[in-house]
Write an enzyme that holds these catalytic residues in place. Structure first.
Site, PDB file in Angstrom:
ATOM      1  N   CYS A  13      -0.495  -7.638  -2.066  1.00 44.44           N
ATOM      2  CA  CYS A  13      -0.837  -6.508  -1.185  1.00 44.44           C
ATOM      3  C   CYS A  13      -0.233  -6.645   0.222  1.00 44.44           C
ATOM      4  O   CYS A  13       0.318  -5.687   0.770  1.00 44.44           O
ATOM      5  CB  CYS A  13      -2.350  -6.358  -1.089  1.00 44.44           C
ATOM      6  SG  CYS A  13      -3.210  -7.930  -0.921  1.00 44.44           S
ATOM      7  N   HIS A  41      -5.777  -3.624   4.836  1.00 43.37           N
ATOM      8  CA  HIS A  41      -5.256  -4.824   5.491  1.00 43.37           C
ATOM      9  C   HIS A  41      -4.436  -4.412   6.723  1.00 43.37           C
ATOM     10  O   HIS A  41      -3.729  -3.398   6.693  1.00 43.37           O
ATOM     11  CB  HIS A  41      -4.292  -5.582   4.566  1.00 43.37           C
ATOM     12  CG  HIS A  41      -4.932  -6.241   3.385  1.00 43.37           C
ATOM     13  ND1 HIS A  41      -6.285  -6.301   3.179  1.00 43.37           N
ATOM     14  CD2 HIS A  41      -4.355  -6.896   2.334  1.00 43.37           C
ATOM     15  CE1 HIS A  41      -6.523  -6.963   2.051  1.00 43.37           C
ATOM     16  NE2 HIS A  41      -5.371  -7.326   1.518  1.00 43.37           N
TER      17      HIS A  41
END
Ligand code: A2P
Length: 334
Positions: free
Chosen positions: A129, A243
Protein backbone atom coordinates in the site's frame (compact mmCIF):
# COMPACT_ATOMS: atom_id res chain seq x y z
CA UNK A 1 -19.13 -8.51 -24.37
CA UNK A 2 -17.34 -11.14 -22.30
CA UNK A 3 -18.25 -11.65 -18.70
CA UNK A 4 -15.89 -13.08 -16.13
CA UNK A 5 -16.02 -15.34 -13.09
CA UNK A 6 -14.24 -13.68 -10.20
CA UNK A 7 -13.08 -15.28 -6.93
CA UNK A 8 -12.13 -13.19 -3.90
CA UNK A 9 -9.91 -15.03 -1.43
CA UNK A 10 -10.12 -13.39 2.01
CA UNK A 11 -13.52 -11.89 1.10
CA UNK A 12 -14.47 -11.27 4.74
CA UNK A 13 -11.28 -9.31 5.44
CA UNK A 14 -10.80 -5.54 5.40
CA UNK A 15 -9.29 -5.59 1.88
CA UNK A 16 -11.41 -8.49 0.56
CA UNK A 17 -14.66 -6.70 1.38
CA UNK A 18 -13.38 -3.56 -0.34
CA UNK A 19 -12.51 -5.66 -3.41
CA UNK A 20 -16.11 -6.88 -3.56
CA UNK A 21 -17.49 -3.34 -3.16
CA UNK A 22 -15.18 -1.95 -5.85
CA UNK A 23 -15.98 -4.74 -8.35
CA UNK A 24 -19.65 -3.74 -7.88
CA UNK A 25 -19.10 0.05 -7.88
CA UNK A 26 -17.09 -0.01 -11.10
CA UNK A 27 -19.55 -2.25 -12.89
CA UNK A 28 -16.94 -4.88 -13.68
CA UNK A 29 -18.46 -7.44 -16.03
CA UNK A 30 -18.76 -10.25 -13.50
CA UNK A 31 -20.73 -13.31 -14.55
CA UNK A 32 -20.33 -14.75 -11.07
CA UNK A 33 -18.50 -13.90 -7.86
CA UNK A 34 -17.18 -16.59 -5.53
CA UNK A 35 -16.35 -15.50 -2.01
CA UNK A 36 -13.72 -17.52 -0.17
CA UNK A 37 -12.44 -17.37 3.41
CA UNK A 38 -11.41 -19.71 6.20
CA UNK A 39 -13.83 -22.08 7.93
CA UNK A 40 -14.33 -19.38 10.59
CA UNK A 41 -16.56 -17.37 8.31
CA UNK A 42 -17.68 -20.01 5.81
CA UNK A 43 -21.48 -19.97 5.73
CA UNK A 44 -21.80 -16.23 6.33
CA UNK A 45 -23.16 -14.03 3.54
CA UNK A 46 -22.04 -10.80 1.86
CA UNK A 47 -24.09 -8.50 -0.33
CA UNK A 48 -23.23 -8.06 -4.01
CA UNK A 49 -25.56 -6.29 -6.47
CA UNK A 50 -28.61 -6.72 -4.19
CA UNK A 51 -27.96 -10.42 -3.74
CA UNK A 52 -26.57 -12.23 -0.74
CA UNK A 53 -23.62 -14.45 -1.67
CA UNK A 54 -22.53 -17.32 0.51
CA UNK A 55 -18.94 -17.28 1.78
CA UNK A 56 -17.31 -20.64 1.06
CA UNK A 57 -14.36 -22.29 2.73
CA UNK A 58 -11.22 -22.03 0.59
CA UNK A 59 -9.92 -25.38 -0.64
CA UNK A 60 -8.01 -26.91 -3.54
CA UNK A 61 -11.16 -27.09 -5.69
CA UNK A 62 -12.24 -23.50 -5.21
CA UNK A 63 -10.88 -22.27 -8.55
CA UNK A 64 -12.48 -24.42 -11.21
CA UNK A 65 -14.08 -22.17 -13.85
CA UNK A 66 -12.64 -18.99 -12.33
CA UNK A 67 -11.21 -16.32 -14.69
CA UNK A 68 -9.76 -13.92 -12.09
CA UNK A 69 -8.79 -14.73 -8.50
CA UNK A 70 -8.10 -11.75 -6.23
CA UNK A 71 -6.14 -12.83 -3.15
CA UNK A 72 -5.89 -10.97 0.16
CA UNK A 73 -5.85 -13.59 2.91
CA UNK A 74 -2.22 -13.55 4.03
CA UNK A 75 1.05 -14.48 2.34
CA UNK A 76 0.84 -18.12 3.47
CA UNK A 77 -2.57 -18.59 1.87
CA UNK A 78 -1.28 -16.96 -1.32
CA UNK A 79 1.80 -19.16 -1.42
CA UNK A 80 -0.29 -22.30 -1.09
CA UNK A 81 -3.35 -21.50 -3.23
CA UNK A 82 -2.27 -18.94 -5.87
CA UNK A 83 -0.28 -21.54 -7.89
CA UNK A 84 -3.27 -23.91 -7.69
CA UNK A 85 -5.59 -21.19 -8.98
CA UNK A 86 -3.17 -20.34 -11.81
CA UNK A 87 -2.87 -24.04 -12.72
CA UNK A 88 -6.69 -24.11 -13.05
CA UNK A 89 -6.41 -21.30 -15.63
CA UNK A 90 -7.35 -18.37 -13.40
CA UNK A 91 -5.34 -15.15 -13.52
CA UNK A 92 -4.28 -14.44 -9.94
CA UNK A 93 -3.89 -10.89 -8.64
CA UNK A 94 -2.24 -11.23 -5.28
CA UNK A 95 -2.37 -8.41 -2.75
CA UNK A 96 0.11 -9.95 -0.33
CA UNK A 97 3.89 -10.01 -0.35
CA UNK A 98 4.32 -13.67 -1.37
CA UNK A 99 5.36 -13.19 -5.02
CA UNK A 100 6.12 -9.48 -5.39
CA UNK A 101 9.85 -9.76 -5.84
CA UNK A 102 9.84 -12.91 -8.00
CA UNK A 103 11.37 -12.18 -11.36
CA UNK A 104 8.61 -13.67 -13.50
CA UNK A 105 5.81 -12.02 -11.50
CA UNK A 106 4.85 -8.53 -12.70
CA UNK A 107 4.41 -6.00 -9.88
CA UNK A 108 1.96 -3.50 -11.29
CA UNK A 109 0.46 -0.09 -10.61
CA UNK A 110 -1.76 0.67 -13.64
CA UNK A 111 -0.85 4.40 -13.71
CA UNK A 112 2.88 3.58 -13.65
CA UNK A 113 3.82 0.31 -15.39
CA UNK A 114 0.77 -1.23 -17.10
CA UNK A 115 3.08 -2.57 -19.84
CA UNK A 116 4.47 -5.14 -17.39
CA UNK A 117 1.14 -6.99 -17.47
CA UNK A 118 2.00 -8.28 -20.93
CA UNK A 119 4.55 -10.69 -19.48
CA UNK A 120 2.48 -12.36 -16.79
CA UNK A 121 2.51 -16.12 -16.32
CA UNK A 122 -0.73 -16.43 -14.38
CA UNK A 123 0.22 -14.53 -11.23
CA UNK A 124 0.40 -10.74 -10.91
CA UNK A 125 1.38 -9.02 -7.68
CA UNK A 126 -0.26 -5.93 -6.22
CA UNK A 127 2.41 -3.80 -4.51
CA UNK A 128 2.47 -2.78 -0.85
CA UNK A 129 0.00 0.00 0.00
CA UNK A 130 2.70 2.54 0.91
CA UNK A 131 4.61 1.88 -2.29
CA UNK A 132 1.55 2.27 -4.53
CA UNK A 133 0.56 5.77 -3.41
CA UNK A 134 4.15 6.98 -3.55
CA UNK A 135 4.89 5.76 -7.09
CA UNK A 136 1.58 7.07 -8.49
CA UNK A 137 2.68 10.58 -7.49
CA UNK A 138 6.39 10.21 -8.27
CA UNK A 139 5.93 8.79 -11.80
CA UNK A 140 4.93 12.07 -13.53
CA UNK A 141 7.89 13.79 -11.83
CA UNK A 142 10.26 10.96 -12.75
CA UNK A 143 9.17 11.18 -16.41
CA UNK A 144 10.23 14.85 -16.41
CA UNK A 145 13.48 14.28 -14.54
CA UNK A 146 14.92 11.04 -13.23
CA UNK A 147 14.68 10.76 -9.44
CA UNK A 148 18.08 9.93 -7.92
CA UNK A 149 17.12 9.56 -4.27
CA UNK A 150 13.96 9.19 -2.16
CA UNK A 151 13.68 9.66 1.60
CA UNK A 152 10.23 8.67 2.84
CA UNK A 153 8.55 8.57 6.25
CA UNK A 154 5.11 6.99 6.47
CA UNK A 155 2.15 7.53 8.79
CA UNK A 156 0.13 4.34 8.25
CA UNK A 157 -3.42 3.71 9.41
CA UNK A 158 -4.50 0.62 11.32
CA UNK A 159 -6.91 -0.65 8.64
CA UNK A 160 -3.87 -1.87 6.72
CA UNK A 161 -3.35 -4.49 9.42
CA UNK A 162 -6.94 -5.78 9.11
CA UNK A 163 -10.19 -5.78 11.10
CA UNK A 164 -8.58 -6.95 14.34
CA UNK A 165 -6.31 -3.91 14.39
CA UNK A 166 -9.19 -1.53 13.73
CA UNK A 167 -11.04 -3.07 16.69
CA UNK A 168 -7.92 -2.84 18.87
CA UNK A 169 -7.65 0.92 18.25
CA UNK A 170 -11.39 1.41 18.95
CA UNK A 171 -11.23 -0.64 22.15
CA UNK A 172 -8.14 1.10 23.51
CA UNK A 173 -9.33 4.60 22.60
CA UNK A 174 -12.74 4.00 24.21
CA UNK A 175 -11.11 2.63 27.37
CA UNK A 176 -8.71 5.56 27.71
CA UNK A 177 -11.44 8.17 27.13
CA UNK A 178 -13.50 6.43 29.82
CA UNK A 179 -10.48 6.64 32.19
CA UNK A 180 -10.04 2.86 32.14
CA UNK A 181 -6.73 1.04 31.41
CA UNK A 182 -6.11 0.49 27.69
CA UNK A 183 -5.60 -3.22 28.26
CA UNK A 184 -2.92 -5.49 26.88
CA UNK A 185 -2.27 -5.01 23.13
CA UNK A 186 -3.07 -8.09 21.04
CA UNK A 187 -2.35 -7.07 17.47
CA UNK A 188 0.43 -4.47 17.86
CA UNK A 189 3.55 -4.83 20.04
CA UNK A 190 2.56 -1.77 22.12
CA UNK A 191 -0.54 0.42 22.63
CA UNK A 192 -1.67 2.10 19.39
CA UNK A 193 -4.33 4.49 20.76
CA UNK A 194 -2.85 7.98 21.34
CA UNK A 195 0.56 6.59 20.40
CA UNK A 196 2.86 6.05 17.37
CA UNK A 197 4.66 2.79 16.60
CA UNK A 198 7.83 2.96 14.45
CA UNK A 199 7.64 -0.75 13.78
CA UNK A 200 5.66 -2.30 10.89
CA UNK A 201 6.35 -5.97 10.08
CA UNK A 202 9.52 -7.69 11.32
CA UNK A 203 13.04 -6.27 11.76
CA UNK A 204 15.96 -7.38 9.58
CA UNK A 205 19.60 -7.75 10.66
CA UNK A 206 20.32 -4.05 10.09
CA UNK A 207 17.34 -2.84 12.11
CA UNK A 208 15.12 -1.91 9.16
CA UNK A 209 11.61 -3.35 9.06
CA UNK A 210 10.34 -5.52 6.25
CA UNK A 211 7.76 -2.80 5.44
CA UNK A 212 10.61 -0.29 4.96
CA UNK A 213 12.54 -2.63 2.69
CA UNK A 214 9.39 -3.44 0.69
CA UNK A 215 9.20 0.27 -0.21
CA UNK A 216 12.83 0.18 -1.36
CA UNK A 217 12.70 -2.99 -3.48
CA UNK A 218 9.19 -2.59 -4.85
CA UNK A 219 9.71 1.02 -5.95
CA UNK A 220 12.83 0.05 -7.90
CA UNK A 221 11.03 -2.85 -9.57
CA UNK A 222 7.91 -0.85 -10.54
CA UNK A 223 9.93 2.13 -11.81
CA UNK A 224 12.40 -0.15 -13.65
CA UNK A 225 15.27 1.70 -12.02
CA UNK A 226 17.44 -0.44 -9.74
CA UNK A 227 19.75 2.53 -9.16
CA UNK A 228 17.31 4.81 -7.30
CA UNK A 229 18.57 5.37 -3.78
CA UNK A 230 15.71 4.96 -1.33
CA UNK A 231 15.47 4.98 2.44
CA UNK A 232 12.25 4.61 4.44
CA UNK A 233 10.94 4.89 7.99
CA UNK A 234 7.49 3.36 8.38
CA UNK A 235 5.28 4.28 11.33
CA UNK A 236 1.86 3.01 12.43
CA UNK A 237 -0.39 5.85 13.62
CA UNK A 238 -3.76 5.82 15.40
CA UNK A 239 -5.73 6.70 12.26
CA UNK A 240 -8.45 4.31 11.06
CA UNK A 241 -8.11 4.73 7.32
CA UNK A 242 -5.66 6.24 4.78
CA UNK A 243 -1.89 6.32 4.84
CA UNK A 244 0.15 9.55 4.70
CA UNK A 245 3.75 9.98 3.61
CA UNK A 246 6.33 12.74 3.88
CA UNK A 247 8.47 12.24 0.77
CA UNK A 248 11.73 14.02 -0.04
CA UNK A 249 13.20 13.51 -3.50
CA UNK A 250 16.36 14.57 -5.31
CA UNK A 251 16.10 14.79 -9.08
CA UNK A 252 18.71 15.01 -11.85
CA UNK A 253 17.15 18.16 -13.35
CA UNK A 254 15.67 20.93 -11.22
CA UNK A 255 11.90 20.67 -10.70
CA UNK A 256 10.49 23.83 -9.16
CA UNK A 257 7.47 23.54 -6.87
CA UNK A 258 5.41 25.29 -9.57
CA UNK A 259 6.61 22.85 -12.24
CA UNK A 260 5.86 19.90 -9.94
CA UNK A 261 2.28 21.15 -9.46
CA UNK A 262 1.90 21.50 -13.24
CA UNK A 263 3.23 17.98 -13.83
CA UNK A 264 0.93 16.53 -11.18
CA UNK A 265 -2.27 18.41 -12.10
CA UNK A 266 -4.20 16.04 -14.32
CA UNK A 267 -1.75 13.14 -13.89
CA UNK A 268 -3.64 9.83 -13.81
CA UNK A 269 -4.82 8.90 -10.32
CA UNK A 270 -3.42 12.08 -8.74
CA UNK A 271 -5.28 14.98 -7.11
CA UNK A 272 -3.27 18.05 -6.18
CA UNK A 273 -4.51 19.69 -2.95
CA UNK A 274 -1.89 22.30 -2.37
CA UNK A 275 -2.39 25.94 -1.42
CA UNK A 276 -0.59 26.90 1.75
CA UNK A 277 -1.92 30.47 1.54
CA UNK A 278 -5.39 29.05 2.12
CA UNK A 279 -4.31 26.23 4.45
CA UNK A 280 -5.12 23.58 1.83
CA UNK A 281 -3.37 20.21 2.07
CA UNK A 282 -4.65 16.63 2.14
CA UNK A 283 -5.32 14.70 5.35
CA UNK A 284 -6.37 11.06 5.86
CA UNK A 285 -9.98 12.14 6.33
CA UNK A 286 -9.97 13.78 2.87
CA UNK A 287 -8.64 10.58 1.29
CA UNK A 288 -10.89 8.03 3.01
CA UNK A 289 -13.28 6.46 0.51
CA UNK A 290 -11.62 8.20 -2.43
CA UNK A 291 -9.72 6.66 -5.34
CA UNK A 292 -7.11 9.36 -5.93
CA UNK A 293 -3.65 9.75 -4.42
CA UNK A 294 -3.68 13.25 -2.94
CA UNK A 295 -0.56 15.43 -2.90
CA UNK A 296 0.12 18.71 -1.15
CA UNK A 297 2.78 20.66 0.78
CA UNK A 298 4.89 20.73 -2.40
CA UNK A 299 8.07 22.65 -1.54
CA UNK A 300 11.56 23.01 -2.97
CA UNK A 301 14.18 21.59 -0.61
CA UNK A 302 17.02 24.09 -0.68
CA UNK A 303 19.35 21.87 1.38
CA UNK A 304 20.35 20.01 -1.82
CA UNK A 305 20.67 21.25 -5.47
CA UNK A 306 17.49 19.61 -6.86
CA UNK A 307 15.32 18.68 -3.91
CA UNK A 308 11.57 18.59 -3.47
CA UNK A 309 9.31 17.80 -0.51
CA UNK A 310 5.83 16.32 -0.93
CA UNK A 311 3.02 15.13 1.34
CA UNK A 312 1.09 12.20 -0.15
CA UNK A 313 -2.15 10.74 1.23
CA UNK A 314 -4.34 7.89 -0.09
CA UNK A 315 -6.96 5.41 1.09
CA UNK A 316 -4.81 2.37 1.80
CA UNK A 317 -7.68 -0.09 1.41
CA UNK A 318 -8.73 1.37 -1.96
CA UNK A 319 -5.80 2.61 -4.11
CA UNK A 320 -3.34 0.96 -1.72
CA UNK A 321 -4.93 -2.46 -2.15
CA UNK A 322 -8.39 -3.34 -3.50
CA UNK A 323 -8.78 -0.66 -6.17
CA UNK A 324 -5.31 -1.28 -7.61
CA UNK A 325 -6.12 -5.01 -7.89
CA UNK A 326 -9.47 -4.35 -9.59
CA UNK A 327 -7.82 -1.87 -12.01
CA UNK A 328 -5.31 -4.58 -12.96
CA UNK A 329 -8.19 -7.00 -13.55
CA UNK A 330 -9.96 -4.40 -15.74
CA UNK A 331 -6.82 -3.91 -17.87
CA UNK A 332 -6.53 -7.67 -18.41
CA UNK A 333 -10.22 -8.10 -19.16
CA UNK A 334 -10.20 -5.71 -22.11
P1 A2P B 1 -11.94 -15.40 7.99
O1 A2P B 1 -12.98 -14.33 8.04
O2 A2P B 1 -12.57 -16.74 7.78
O3 A2P B 1 -10.95 -15.36 9.11
P2 A2P B 1 -8.05 -9.26 7.58
O4 A2P B 1 -6.96 -8.87 6.64
O5 A2P B 1 -9.08 -8.18 7.74
O6 A2P B 1 -7.54 -9.78 8.89
O7 A2P B 1 -8.80 -10.51 6.87
C1 A2P B 1 -8.14 -11.67 6.45
C2 A2P B 1 -9.01 -12.46 5.47
O8 A2P B 1 -8.29 -13.66 5.14
C3 A2P B 1 -10.34 -12.92 6.04
O9 A2P B 1 -11.28 -12.98 4.98
C4 A2P B 1 -10.00 -14.30 6.54
O10 A2P B 1 -11.12 -15.16 6.62
C5 A2P B 1 -9.09 -14.78 5.44
N1 A2P B 1 -8.24 -15.91 5.87
C6 A2P B 1 -7.34 -15.92 6.86
N2 A2P B 1 -6.74 -17.14 6.95
C7 A2P B 1 -7.28 -17.90 5.98
C8 A2P B 1 -7.12 -19.26 5.54
N3 A2P B 1 -6.23 -20.06 6.14
N4 A2P B 1 -7.86 -19.70 4.50
C9 A2P B 1 -8.74 -18.88 3.89
N5 A2P B 1 -8.96 -17.59 4.25
C10 A2P B 1 -8.24 -17.11 5.28
Amino acid sequence: MSKYSVAIVGATGAVGEKMLNIVEERGFLARSVRLLASERSAGSELKFQDELILVERLDRNSFSGIDFALFSAGAEVSRKYAPLAAAEGAIVIDNRSAFRMEEDVPLVVPEVNPQDLQNHKGIIANPNCSTIQMVVVLKPLYDYSRIKRIVVSTYQSVSGTGWKATKELQRQARAILDSRPAGRPEVYPVQIAFNLIPHIDVFDDKGYTKEEMKMVHETRKIMHDPEIKITATTVRVPVFCAHSEAVNIETEKKITAQKARELLEGAPGVEVMDDFHKGIYPTPIDAEGRDECFVGRIREDDSVPNGLNLWIVADNLRKGAALNAVQIMELLAH
